[in-house]
Write a protein that holds these residues in place. Structure first.
Motif, PDB file in Angstrom:
ATOM      1  N   PRO A  20       0.794  -1.238   0.000  1.00 28.26           N
ATOM      2  CA  PRO A  20       0.000   0.000   0.000  1.00 28.26           C
ATOM      3  C   PRO A  20       0.822   1.282   0.000  1.00 28.26           C
ATOM      4  CG  PRO A  20      -0.906  -1.584   1.549  1.00 28.26           C
ATOM      5  CD  PRO A  20       0.411  -2.130   1.098  1.00 28.26           C
ATOM      6  N   PHE A  21       1.901   1.295   0.790  1.00 29.66           N
ATOM      7  CA  PHE A  21       2.688   2.520   0.905  1.00 29.66           C
ATOM      8  C   PHE A  21       4.178   2.225   0.767  1.00 29.66           C
ATOM      9  CE2 PHE A  21      -1.139   3.016   3.546  1.00 29.66           C
ATOM     10  CZ  PHE A  21      -1.734   4.089   2.889  1.00 29.66           C
TER      11      PHE A  21
ATOM     12  N   LYS B 124      -5.466  12.118  -2.674  1.00 30.92           N
ATOM     13  CA  LYS B 124      -5.860  13.525  -2.556  1.00 30.92           C
ATOM     14  C   LYS B 124      -5.552  14.050  -1.163  1.00 30.92           C
ATOM     15  CE  LYS B 124      -9.902  16.584  -2.800  1.00 30.92           C
ATOM     16  NZ  LYS B 124     -11.379  16.648  -2.998  1.00 30.92           N
ATOM     17  N   TYR B 125      -5.887  13.269  -0.159  1.00 33.09           N
ATOM     18  CA  TYR B 125      -5.631  13.678   1.223  1.00 33.09           C
ATOM     19  C   TYR B 125      -4.130  13.856   1.462  1.00 33.09           C
ATOM     20  CZ  TYR B 125      -5.371  13.502   6.317  1.00 33.09           C
ATOM     21  OH  TYR B 125      -5.097  13.782   7.638  1.00 33.09           O
ATOM     22  N   ALA B 126      -3.332  12.918   0.957  1.00 36.09           N
ATOM     23  CA  ALA B 126      -1.884  13.003   1.144  1.00 36.09           C
ATOM     24  C   ALA B 126      -1.335  14.295   0.534  1.00 36.09           C
ATOM     25  CB  ALA B 126      -1.208  11.785   0.513  1.00 36.09           C
ATOM     26  N   LYS B 127      -1.814  14.634  -0.628  1.00 32.94           N
ATOM     27  CA  LYS B 127      -1.357  15.874  -1.278  1.00 32.94           C
ATOM     28  C   LYS B 127      -1.772  17.098  -0.478  1.00 32.94           C
ATOM     29  CE  LYS B 127      -1.503  13.793  -5.889  1.00 32.94           C
ATOM     30  NZ  LYS B 127      -2.252  13.700  -7.184  1.00 32.94           N
ATOM     31  N   GLU B 128      -2.987  17.041   0.070  1.00 35.39           N
ATOM     32  CA  GLU B 128      -3.453  18.161   0.887  1.00 35.39           C
ATOM     33  C   GLU B 128      -2.613  18.334   2.141  1.00 35.39           C
ATOM     34  OE1 GLU B 128      -8.223  17.894  -0.282  1.00 35.39           O
ATOM     35  OE2 GLU B 128      -7.507  17.065   1.622  1.00 35.39           O
ATOM     36  N   GLN B 129      -2.007  17.231   2.614  1.00 36.05           N
ATOM     37  CA  GLN B 129      -1.148  17.283   3.799  1.00 36.05           C
ATOM     38  C   GLN B 129       0.295  17.646   3.445  1.00 36.05           C
ATOM     39  OE1 GLN B 129      -2.680  16.996   6.846  1.00 36.05           O
ATOM     40  NE2 GLN B 129      -4.444  16.949   5.459  1.00 36.05           N
ATOM     41  N   GLY B 130       0.533  17.957   2.165  1.00 36.44           N
ATOM     42  CA  GLY B 130       1.860  18.396   1.759  1.00 36.44           C
ATOM     43  C   GLY B 130       2.775  17.313   1.245  1.00 36.44           C
ATOM     44  N   PHE B 131       2.243  16.119   1.019  1.00 35.99           N
ATOM     45  CA  PHE B 131       3.053  15.024   0.487  1.00 35.99           C
ATOM     46  C   PHE B 131       3.073  15.051  -1.043  1.00 35.99           C
ATOM     47  CE2 PHE B 131       1.858  13.502   4.667  1.00 35.99           C
ATOM     48  CZ  PHE B 131       3.017  12.910   5.136  1.00 35.99           C
ATOM     49  N   THR B 132       4.177  14.625  -1.591  1.00 34.03           N
ATOM     50  CA  THR B 132       4.255  14.345  -3.020  1.00 34.03           C
ATOM     51  C   THR B 132       3.937  12.861  -3.179  1.00 34.03           C
ATOM     52  OG1 THR B 132       5.954  16.028  -3.397  1.00 34.03           O
ATOM     53  CG2 THR B 132       5.725  14.276  -5.060  1.00 34.03           C
ATOM     54  N   VAL B 133       2.897  12.561  -3.933  1.00 32.41           N
ATOM     55  CA  VAL B 133       2.454  11.176  -4.082  1.00 32.41           C
ATOM     56  C   VAL B 133       3.078  10.563  -5.327  1.00 32.41           C
ATOM     57  CG1 VAL B 133       0.458   9.676  -4.435  1.00 32.41           C
ATOM     58  CG2 VAL B 133       0.298  11.625  -2.871  1.00 32.41           C
ATOM     59  N   GLN B 134       3.739   9.446  -5.108  1.00 29.41           N
ATOM     60  CA  GLN B 134       4.395   8.727  -6.211  1.00 29.41           C
ATOM     61  C   GLN B 134       3.461   7.664  -6.792  1.00 29.41           C
ATOM     62  OE1 GLN B 134       7.325   9.788  -7.243  1.00 29.41           O
ATOM     63  NE2 GLN B 134       7.469  11.260  -5.551  1.00 29.41           N
TER      64      GLN B 134
ATOM     65  N   LYS C 165       8.636  13.694   2.749  1.00 28.36           N
ATOM     66  CA  LYS C 165       7.378  14.253   2.253  1.00 28.36           C
ATOM     67  C   LYS C 165       6.994  13.689   0.889  1.00 28.36           C
ATOM     68  CE  LYS C 165       5.253  16.948   4.128  1.00 28.36           C
ATOM     69  NZ  LYS C 165       4.172  16.784   5.116  1.00 28.36           N
ATOM     70  N   SER C 166       7.684  12.632   0.489  1.00 27.71           N
ATOM     71  CA  SER C 166       7.349  11.924  -0.744  1.00 27.71           C
ATOM     72  C   SER C 166       6.954  10.497  -0.366  1.00 27.71           C
ATOM     73  CB  SER C 166       8.549  11.906  -1.690  1.00 27.71           C
ATOM     74  OG  SER C 166       8.237  11.183  -2.879  1.00 27.71           O
ATOM     75  N   ILE C 167       5.824  10.024  -0.878  1.00 24.57           N
ATOM     76  CA  ILE C 167       5.348   8.699  -0.474  1.00 24.57           C
ATOM     77  C   ILE C 167       4.652   7.998  -1.640  1.00 24.57           C
ATOM     78  CG2 ILE C 167       3.131   9.602   0.386  1.00 24.57           C
ATOM     79  CD1 ILE C 167       3.385   7.458   2.636  1.00 24.57           C
TER      80      ILE C 167
ATOM     81  N   ALA D 213       2.023   4.174   6.743  1.00 22.46           N
ATOM     82  CA  ALA D 213       1.982   5.557   6.266  1.00 22.46           C
ATOM     83  C   ALA D 213       1.760   6.520   7.425  1.00 22.46           C
ATOM     84  CB  ALA D 213       0.862   5.730   5.239  1.00 22.46           C
ATOM     85  N   PRO D 214       2.205   7.769   7.280  1.00 21.51           N
ATOM     86  CA  PRO D 214       1.950   8.766   8.325  1.00 21.51           C
ATOM     87  C   PRO D 214       0.471   9.123   8.460  1.00 21.51           C
ATOM     88  CG  PRO D 214       3.748   9.446   6.887  1.00 21.51           C
ATOM     89  CD  PRO D 214       3.083   8.277   6.230  1.00 21.51           C
TER      90      PRO D 214
END
Length: 446
Positions: free
Chosen positions: A215-216, A436-446, A224-226, A399-400
Motif C-alpha cells: 500500500p505505501f 488527494k488527502y496526502a497531497k493536501e497534507q503536503g506530500f508528493t504522491v508517487q 514528504k514523498s510517499i 503511512a503517516p
C-alpha cells in the motif's frame, strides 16, 4: 470502530476489567505523581504513558530489577485518548512523557512530526536479536528505529469445530478452498462461513498485503514523498473476493466487535473468524467460549492466496517509543528496551491472554510454544499456528496518514456491502481519496 480503539478494547476485555484511570497532573514529564510507587528514590526517573491491563506489574518488575533508572507510569487513557493527549503535547512543545506506548501503525504519524527519537544509538545492537526482522520493521522508518516491539497479531483462522464436524469439512488451506467450503456449507443449509465487517479495514489491508500489495512506499531520505498504491490488482482482487462472498451470501456483513456480532459468534452464526493471536483473549473477555459454546473453537493457519508461496500477515501490535521531548533519551531508551522484556512480565502477559509477545524470550519458551490454550479446548495453538506465523512475518511499511486510509477503506467497503459498487471500484475510490488527502497534507504522491 477505529482500529486503535478496537485494540484498546481488546486489551481491556482480555482480562475482563477496566483500566486504571489517570490520577492527578497529566503533565508528561511530571514525575511527582505516579500511578506506581517508586522505591529506589535515589535513581533518576523517566515518565511513561501506557494502558495495558498489567502495566503496573510490568513497571514494578522493571523498577525492581533496574539500578540505573526508574519508571514513573501514568495511564492517560486507551489508544486514541492517549494519542490525542500526545498530539496536544506535540503541538504545545511540552507535556509529553519520556516513553509512550504506541501502536506500530501510528509510529509514522508521530515520527514525521519529529516527535519520536531514533533509538538505534541507545542500545539497539544489544537487544536486536531479541526480536524478529518483521517485528523491527513494523516499528522502523527506513533504517531508523522508533520503538521497541511489545506485542503483535499474527493472523489465523478461528473456526467452530462443531460446525466443521457437522458438515464434514476441514480447514481450508487456500482462499479458493475457503469459498468452495463456504458454498458447500450454505448448500447444506448451514450458517454463514465468515464475516465481512466494514469496521475492520486492517484485516482487508493485511489480506491485500498477503496477496502481494504494498500500500505505501516510504523513503526516509524524502519524508514528504510517499508511494500510494491502493488500487493495484492484488488490492482489487481481495476486495472483489470478499465482496463476492458477501453477494453470494456466503459471509455476513455485520460490524465486528459489537454485541450483535459477539452474540452471533456465541450462537454459531459463523463457521470461521479471521483474526489475530490476541483474539482468544478478546473473545474470552467478551463472553465467548464460556457457555453453550465452551470447547467448540479451534484455530488453523490463515488460508493462502498461493499455497506454494505462503505469506504470513499481522493485525495489531504495540511498541514503547521515546519522545523527542525527553530530556533523558538514553535512560528513556533503557526503559523502553527493558519494559515487558523480563520473563515474569512476558509470562504474565501471555498466560493471562493480555498480549501475544514479540520478544523471542517468550516465543522460544517451550512453555509458551507448547501451551494448551483453554479457549481452544487444549489445542497447542501457538505451536501449530501463531508462532510459525510470527516467525515468518516480514513486516510492513506504514503511512503517516494510516488512520485516514483505514477510515477511507471502511467507507468504501460499506458501499461494497450495500452492493452499490464492486471491490475494484472501491479500490479506485480509496486510491483517489487517500492520494488527494496526502497531497493536501503536503506530500508528493508517487
Amino acid at each position: 470502530m477505529k482500529r486503535r480503539r478496537i485494540l484498546a478494547t481488546v486489551a481491556m476485555l482480555a482480562v475482563g476489567t477496566g483500566l486504571v484511570a489517570c490520577s492527578g497532573d497529566e503533565g508528561g514529564n511530571d514525575a511527582s505523581n505516579c500511578t506506581n510507587t517508586i522505591t529506589k528514590k535515589d535513581l533518576p526517573v523517566v515518565t511513561m504513558w501506557g494502558w495495558y491491563p498489567n502495566t503496573q506489574l510490568v513497571v514494578d518488575n522493571f523498577n525492581k530489577q533496574n539500578n540505573e533508572v526508574q519508571v514513573c507510569w501514568t495511564n492517560v487513557g486507551q489508544g486514541g485518548d492517549e494519542y490525542d493527549k500526545f498530539q496536544t503535547a506535540i503541538s504545545a512543545g511540552t507535556g509529553a512523557p519520556d516513553v509512550i506506548m504506541v501502536e506500530a501503525d501510528r509510529i509514522p504519524t508521530f515520527q514525521i512530526q519529529g516527535a519520536l527519537v531514533d533509538i538505534k544509538k541507545y542500545g539497539y545492537d544489544a537487544v536486536k536479536a531479541n526480536y524478529s526482522e518483521g517485528a523491527w520493521k513494523d516499528v522502523s522508518v527506513g533504517d531508523a528505529v522508533y520503538g521497541v516491539p511489545v506485542d503483535g497479531g499474527p493472523m489465523g483462522m478461528i473456526y467452530r469445530k462443531d460446525i466443521f464436524d457437522k458438515y464434514k469439512i476441514t480447514p481450508p488451506k487456500t482462499w479458493a478452498e475457503y469459498e468452495q467450503t463456504a458454498q458447500k456449507v450454505k448448500d447444506a443449509g448451514g450458517p454463514l462461513f465468515g464475516d465481512l465487517g466494514a469496521n475492520v479495514p486492517a484485516v482487508l489491508m493485511a489480506l491485500q498485503i498477503q496477496k502481494g500489495a504494498a500500500p505505501f512506499t516510504v523513503d526516509p531520505a524524502q519524508p514528504k514523498s510517499i508511494g500510494v498504491k491502493l488500487n493495484d490488482q492484488a488490492s482489487k482482487d481481495v476486495l472483489d473476493y470478499w465482496g463476492g462472498l458477501a453477494k453470494k451470501g456466503l459471509v455476513g456483513t455485520q460490524d465486528q466487535f459489537t454485541p450483535e456480532y459477539i452474540s452471533g459468534v456465541i450462537n454459531g452464526n459463523y463457521a470461521t473468524y479471521i483474526s489475530a493471536a490476541w483474539a482468544p483473549g478478546y473473545l474470552t473477555g467478551a463472553g465467548v467460549g464460556k457457555g453453550q459454546d465452551t470447547g467448540k473453537f479451534a484455530v488453523a493457519p490463515l488460508p493462502q492466496w498461493d499455497e506454494a508461496n505462503p505469506v504470513q500477515v499481522n493485525w495489531g501490535g504495540s511498541a514503547f517509543s521515546v519522545t523527542k521531548q525527553s530530556k533523558k533519551p538514553e535512560l528513556a531508551a533503557k526503559a523502553a528496551y527493558g519494559l515487558y522484556a523480563d520473563k515474569e512480565s512476558l509470562t504474565d502477559g501471555w498466560t493471562n491472554q493480555i498480549i501475544f509477545p514479540l520478544n523471542l524470550t517468550a516465543l522460544k519458551d517451550p512453555a509458551f510454544i507448547d501451551l494448551k490454550v483453554p479457549f481452544f479446548d487444549g489445542q497447542q495453538a501457538n505451536k501449530e499456528v501463531y508462532v510459525p506465523a510470527a516467525d515468518a512475518y516480514k513486516g510492513v511499511a506504514y503511512a503517516p496518514f494510516g488512520q485516514y486510509y483505514l477510515d477511507a477503506m471502511t467507507k468504501q467497503v460499506s458501499e461494497v456491502i450495500k452492493g452499490s459498487i464492486t471491490g475494484s471500484q472501491a479500490a479506485d475510490r480509496i486510491q483517489e481519496d487517500v492520494a488527494k488527502y496526502a497531497k493536501e497534507q503536503g506530500f508528493t504522491v508517487q
